[in-house]
Design a protein around this motif. Structure first.
Motif, mmCIF file in Angstrom:
data_model
loop_
_atom_site.group_PDB
_atom_site.id
_atom_site.type_symbol
_atom_site.label_atom_id
_atom_site.label_comp_id
_atom_site.label_asym_id
_atom_site.label_seq_id
_atom_site.Cartn_x
_atom_site.Cartn_y
_atom_site.Cartn_z
ATOM 1 N N GLN A 195 0.838 -1.208 0.000
ATOM 2 C CA GLN A 195 0.000 0.000 0.000
ATOM 3 C C GLN A 195 0.874 1.259 0.000
ATOM 4 O O GLN A 195 0.605 2.212 -0.736
ATOM 5 N N LEU A 196 1.915 1.258 0.813
ATOM 6 C CA LEU A 196 2.821 2.400 0.862
ATOM 7 C C LEU A 196 3.523 2.588 -0.482
ATOM 8 O O LEU A 196 3.606 3.702 -1.001
ATOM 9 N N HIS A 197 4.005 1.504 -1.061
ATOM 10 C CA HIS A 197 4.665 1.555 -2.363
ATOM 11 C C HIS A 197 3.723 2.110 -3.430
ATOM 12 O O HIS A 197 4.094 2.981 -4.217
ATOM 13 N N HIS A 232 3.383 2.482 -9.024
ATOM 14 C CA HIS A 232 3.681 1.365 -9.914
ATOM 15 C C HIS A 232 3.546 0.060 -9.138
ATOM 16 O O HIS A 232 4.530 -0.632 -8.884
ATOM 17 N N PRO A 233 2.320 -0.313 -8.735
ATOM 18 C CA PRO A 233 2.151 -1.509 -7.902
ATOM 19 C C PRO A 233 2.614 -2.794 -8.590
ATOM 20 O O PRO A 233 2.984 -3.745 -7.927
#
Length: 89
Positions: free
Chosen positions: A65-67, A73-74
């Motif tokens: 979630q933070l990324h 760009h999950p």
């Protein structure tokens, strides 16, 4: 305990070992964090905790979630490893 330092002054190493069956039936893993001072390599702090697979899964979800929020760009974030049955010896 190590005195407060700049983050660049410390090196962190993490290992996950010793899977064991908890008396309640789930598996726990030994997580060891070693924190070493770059300026004084003899200055080492070691922290050991025992964590469940579900704890790692929750951490992965929170990091994803933070990324996703920061980088948008999950698809570049690594997937979480599938669970496997562990039979302690």
């Amino acid at each position: 305990m190590l005195p407060q330092k700049n983050k660049g002054d410390l090196v962190r190493f993490y290992t996950i070992t010793d899977p064991k069956r908890h008396r309640k039936g789930y598996t726990v893993y030994k997580v060891t964090a070693r924190i070493v001072s770059r300026r004084n390599p003899e200055e080492v702090q070691e922290i050991v905790v025992w964590k469940r697979y579900s704890d790692f899964k929750k951490l992965h979800k929170e990091l994803w979630q933070l990324h996703k929020t920061l980088y948008r760009h999950p698809e570049l974030f690594p997937p979480f490893a599938k669970g496997k049955v562990f039979v302690p010896t």
